[in-house]
Write a protein that holds these residues in place. Sequence first.
Motif, PDB file in Angstrom:
ATOM      1  N   ARG A   1       0.827  -1.215   0.000  1.00 51.86           N
ATOM      2  CA  ARG A   1       0.000   0.000   0.000  1.00 51.86           C
ATOM      3  C   ARG A   1       0.861   1.265   0.000  1.00 51.86           C
ATOM      4  O   ARG A   1       0.511   2.259  -0.637  1.00 51.86           O
ATOM      5  CB  ARG A   1      -0.966  -0.019   1.176  1.00 51.86           C
ATOM      6  N   PHE A   2       1.960   1.243   0.723  1.00 54.92           N
ATOM      7  CA  PHE A   2       2.866   2.388   0.692  1.00 54.92           C
ATOM      8  C   PHE A   2       3.457   2.579  -0.698  1.00 54.92           C
ATOM      9  O   PHE A   2       3.639   3.705  -1.164  1.00 54.92           O
ATOM     10  CB  PHE A   2       4.002   2.199   1.698  1.00 54.92           C
ATOM     11  N   GLN A   3       3.779   1.491  -1.367  1.00 53.14           N
ATOM     12  CA  GLN A   3       4.440   1.578  -2.665  1.00 53.14           C
ATOM     13  C   GLN A   3       3.607   2.300  -3.713  1.00 53.14           C
ATOM     14  O   GLN A   3       4.155   2.955  -4.601  1.00 53.14           O
ATOM     15  CB  GLN A   3       4.793   0.174  -3.170  1.00 53.14           C
ATOM     16  N   VAL A   4       2.290   2.179  -3.637  1.00 56.22           N
ATOM     17  CA  VAL A   4       1.445   2.791  -4.668  1.00 56.22           C
ATOM     18  C   VAL A   4       0.885   4.141  -4.234  1.00 56.22           C
ATOM     19  O   VAL A   4       0.203   4.805  -5.021  1.00 56.22           O
ATOM     20  CB  VAL A   4       0.268   1.859  -5.044  1.00 56.22           C
ATOM     21  N   SER A   5       1.138   4.564  -3.000  1.00 55.25           N
ATOM     22  CA  SER A   5       0.630   5.851  -2.535  1.00 55.25           C
ATOM     23  C   SER A   5       1.550   6.972  -2.987  1.00 55.25           C
ATOM     24  O   SER A   5       2.692   6.739  -3.388  1.00 55.25           O
ATOM     25  CB  SER A   5       0.518   5.858  -1.012  1.00 55.25           C
ATOM     26  N   GLY A   6       1.063   8.206  -2.890  1.00 49.52           N
ATOM     27  CA  GLY A   6       1.887   9.352  -3.274  1.00 49.52           C
ATOM     28  C   GLY A   6       1.742   9.700  -4.734  1.00 49.52           C
ATOM     29  O   GLY A   6       1.025   9.072  -5.504  1.00 49.52           O
ATOM     30  N   GLY A   7       2.456  10.736  -5.134  1.00 54.09           N
ATOM     31  CA  GLY A   7       2.388  11.186  -6.520  1.00 54.09           C
ATOM     32  C   GLY A   7       1.108  11.941  -6.783  1.00 54.09           C
ATOM     33  O   GLY A   7       0.521  12.544  -5.904  1.00 54.09           O
ATOM     34  N   ARG A   8       0.637  11.869  -8.028  1.00 62.85           N
ATOM     35  CA  ARG A   8      -0.596  12.587  -8.371  1.00 62.85           C
ATOM     36  C   ARG A   8      -1.589  11.599  -8.961  1.00 62.85           C
ATOM     37  O   ARG A   8      -1.270  10.440  -9.236  1.00 62.85           O
ATOM     38  CB  ARG A   8      -0.310  13.689  -9.393  1.00 62.85           C
ATOM     39  N   GLY A   9      -2.794  12.041  -9.157  1.00 66.81           N
ATOM     40  CA  GLY A   9      -3.817  11.170  -9.721  1.00 66.81           C
ATOM     41  C   GLY A   9      -4.519  10.375  -8.640  1.00 66.81           C
ATOM     42  O   GLY A   9      -4.287  10.539  -7.452  1.00 66.81           O
ATOM     43  N   TRP A  10      -5.443   9.507  -9.074  1.00 66.70           N
ATOM     44  CA  TRP A  10      -6.242   8.753  -8.123  1.00 66.70           C
ATOM     45  C   TRP A  10      -5.403   7.704  -7.413  1.00 66.70           C
ATOM     46  O   TRP A  10      -4.429   7.184  -7.921  1.00 66.70           O
ATOM     47  CB  TRP A  10      -7.430   8.103  -8.829  1.00 66.70           C
ATOM     48  N   SER A  11      -5.810   7.413  -6.199  1.00 67.16           N
ATOM     49  CA  SER A  11      -5.147   6.377  -5.420  1.00 67.16           C
ATOM     50  C   SER A  11      -6.205   5.537  -4.737  1.00 67.16           C
ATOM     51  O   SER A  11      -7.232   6.058  -4.286  1.00 67.16           O
ATOM     52  CB  SER A  11      -4.213   6.987  -4.366  1.00 67.16           C
ATOM     53  N   GLU A  12      -5.995   4.253  -4.692  1.00 65.72           N
ATOM     54  CA  GLU A  12      -7.000   3.344  -4.145  1.00 65.72           C
ATOM     55  C   GLU A  12      -6.824   3.096  -2.653  1.00 65.72           C
ATOM     56  O   GLU A  12      -7.612   2.386  -2.061  1.00 65.72           O
ATOM     57  CB  GLU A  12      -6.955   2.018  -4.901  1.00 65.72           C
ATOM     58  N   VAL A  13      -5.800   3.644  -2.051  1.00 70.96           N
ATOM     59  CA  VAL A  13      -5.564   3.408  -0.631  1.00 70.96           C
ATOM     60  C   VAL A  13      -5.511   4.733   0.118  1.00 70.96           C
ATOM     61  O   VAL A  13      -5.096   5.756  -0.431  1.00 70.96           O
ATOM     62  CB  VAL A  13      -4.243   2.623  -0.403  1.00 70.96           C
ATOM     63  N   PRO A  14      -5.954   4.739   1.379  1.00 73.94           N
ATOM     64  CA  PRO A  14      -5.896   5.972   2.170  1.00 73.94           C
ATOM     65  C   PRO A  14      -4.451   6.306   2.521  1.00 73.94           C
ATOM     66  O   PRO A  14      -3.580   5.442   2.470  1.00 73.94           O
ATOM     67  CB  PRO A  14      -6.700   5.609   3.430  1.00 73.94           C
ATOM     68  N   PRO A  15      -4.173   7.572   2.878  1.00 76.85           N
ATOM     69  CA  PRO A  15      -2.800   7.936   3.243  1.00 76.85           C
ATOM     70  C   PRO A  15      -2.434   7.391   4.625  1.00 76.85           C
ATOM     71  O   PRO A  15      -3.258   7.384   5.536  1.00 76.85           O
ATOM     72  CB  PRO A  15      -2.846   9.470   3.248  1.00 76.85           C
ATOM     73  N   TYR A  16      -1.215   6.921   4.756  1.00 71.53           N
ATOM     74  CA  TYR A  16      -0.707   6.440   6.042  1.00 71.53           C
ATOM     75  C   TYR A  16       0.534   7.246   6.402  1.00 71.53           C
ATOM     76  O   TYR A  16       1.362   7.549   5.551  1.00 71.53           O
ATOM     77  CB  TYR A  16      -0.337   4.951   5.966  1.00 71.53           C
ATOM     78  N   ARG A  17       0.673   7.575   7.681  1.00 69.27           N
ATOM     79  CA  ARG A  17       1.831   8.367   8.122  1.00 69.27           C
ATOM     80  C   ARG A  17       3.085   7.512   8.231  1.00 69.27           C
ATOM     81  O   ARG A  17       4.179   7.941   7.889  1.00 69.27           O
ATOM     82  CB  ARG A  17       1.530   9.034   9.465  1.00 69.27           C
ATOM     83  N   ASN A  18       2.949   6.306   8.744  1.00 72.67           N
ATOM     84  CA  ASN A  18       4.089   5.406   8.937  1.00 72.67           C
ATOM     85  C   ASN A  18       3.564   3.981   9.070  1.00 72.67           C
ATOM     86  O   ASN A  18       2.341   3.743   8.981  1.00 72.67           O
ATOM     87  CB  ASN A  18       4.910   5.811  10.169  1.00 72.67           C
ATOM     88  N   THR A  19       4.457   3.036   9.296  1.00 73.10           N
ATOM     89  CA  THR A  19       4.070   1.629   9.349  1.00 73.10           C
ATOM     90  C   THR A  19       3.077   1.354  10.479  1.00 73.10           C
ATOM     91  O   THR A  19       2.064   0.660  10.282  1.00 73.10           O
ATOM     92  CB  THR A  19       5.312   0.740   9.513  1.00 73.10           C
ATOM     93  N   ALA A  20       3.361   1.879  11.659  1.00 66.01           N
ATOM     94  CA  ALA A  20       2.471   1.645  12.795  1.00 66.01           C
ATOM     95  C   ALA A  20       1.083   2.221  12.531  1.00 66.01           C
ATOM     96  O   ALA A  20       0.060   1.580  12.834  1.00 66.01           O
ATOM     97  CB  ALA A  20       3.072   2.264  14.059  1.00 66.01           C
ATOM     98  N   HIS A  21       1.027   3.431  11.953  1.00 69.73           N
ATOM     99  CA  HIS A  21      -0.256   4.053  11.632  1.00 69.73           C
ATOM    100  C   HIS A  21      -1.012   3.243  10.591  1.00 69.73           C
ATOM    101  O   HIS A  21      -2.248   3.116  10.655  1.00 69.73           O
ATOM    102  CB  HIS A  21      -0.036   5.488  11.132  1.00 69.73           C
ATOM    103  N   ALA A  22      -0.287   2.682   9.628  1.00 67.51           N
ATOM    104  CA  ALA A  22      -0.920   1.862   8.600  1.00 67.51           C
ATOM    105  C   ALA A  22      -1.544   0.616   9.211  1.00 67.51           C
ATOM    106  O   ALA A  22      -2.693   0.268   8.906  1.00 67.51           O
ATOM    107  CB  ALA A  22       0.103   1.476   7.535  1.00 67.51           C
ATOM    108  N   VAL A  23      -0.803  -0.068  10.071  1.00 62.36           N
ATOM    109  CA  VAL A  23      -1.329  -1.274  10.726  1.00 62.36           C
ATOM    110  C   VAL A  23      -2.570  -0.937  11.545  1.00 62.36           C
ATOM    111  O   VAL A  23      -3.595  -1.634  11.486  1.00 62.36           O
ATOM    112  CB  VAL A  23      -0.254  -1.916  11.621  1.00 62.36           C
ATOM    113  N   TYR A  24      -2.506   0.162  12.290  1.00 61.48           N
ATOM    114  CA  TYR A  24      -3.632   0.584  13.127  1.00 61.48           C
ATOM    115  C   TYR A  24      -4.852   0.926  12.271  1.00 61.48           C
ATOM    116  O   TYR A  24      -5.981   0.498  12.559  1.00 61.48           O
ATOM    117  CB  TYR A  24      -3.226   1.795  13.972  1.00 61.48           C
ATOM    118  N   THR A  25      -4.634   1.687  11.193  1.00 65.67           N
ATOM    119  CA  THR A  25      -5.729   2.124  10.337  1.00 65.67           C
ATOM    120  C   THR A  25      -6.397   0.944   9.635  1.00 65.67           C
ATOM    121  O   THR A  25      -7.631   0.854   9.564  1.00 65.67           O
ATOM    122  CB  THR A  25      -5.226   3.138   9.285  1.00 65.67           C
TER     123      THR A  25
END
Length: 320
Positions: A43-67
């Motif tokens: 999920r981190f690998q495809v986030s960022g950049g511009r255009g549509w994204s299929e995953v919500p933003p995560y701040r870090n690994t721990a935040h991603a696991v929690y979310t």
Amino acid sequence: MPPGTSPAAAEAEAWTWENAAAGAAAGFATVAALHPLDVVRTRFQVSGGRGWSEVPPYRNTAHAVYTITRSEGLRGLYAGFYPAVLGSTVSWGLYFFFYNRAKQRYLQRKDDRLHPVHHLISAAEAGALVSMFTNPIWLVKTRLQLQTPKHHTSQYSGFSDALRTILREEGFLALYRGIGPGLLLVTHGAIQFTAYEELRKAMIFFKSTQSRTDNRGGEESLLNSIDFAVLGAGSKVAAILLTYPYQVIRARLQQRPGTDGTPKYSNSWHVVKETARYEGVHGFYRGITSNLLKNLPAASLTFVVYENVIKLFKATKEKT
């Protein structure tokens, strides 16, 4: 033993299938233990950049696991688990099989030792063959890991449904999206296995010179599970740092197309241009923290299981 075949080559041939079985066992154990971090990494690998994204933003690994746990439950952390287990088990089994077959060919031309370049070539050959066999599995795994209830109106229900839907909506060639960077990733395995083999020989030499006891079990008996864990992790660090951008490019290519059927990226060069333009060098290393957290223990576990399963096969065969 065939004429002209060295003892080392004969042993390599004898253990080819055992190597494949040990590799498959190692791959299964690794995925079962560390899959949630693989989901986060993807999920981190495809986030960022511009255009549509299929995953919500995560701040870090721990935040991603929690979310993910809060919004999708345990099932979200294990999204794509079946193709991950299938792909890893098949990949490691085939990898060790092809790798040892290649080493066997080079051993027939030499005495008992392989040069580091032969380990490198053998690992590259194995990686290329494995990529051709398993790319469809990894593509499905990536898409299952990326789909979230919030961003998909029509979800894949599982591995077989994803395969059928991709074939129906995008055609057979879609199963090989990302094969270019996937083939480039053979350098990852080549670097890892070459580093592992050379570090292993160095550790055996060091321990044999330090040992004052009669070593009846052969050189390999000098190494234990802790040694294999250290060797696996050390070789993995070198491979990850040098080849991680290929993984990001492949993951971005393998995303599901938008609602209009248009892929976000048309090819590998498009990914490189867009990532470099809007994210810089940092974009090519998105998710590397969770990748290291997953793959260092994963590499250690893989080689611990592999080496110990091989020892078990040998001990069982010697008793019969």
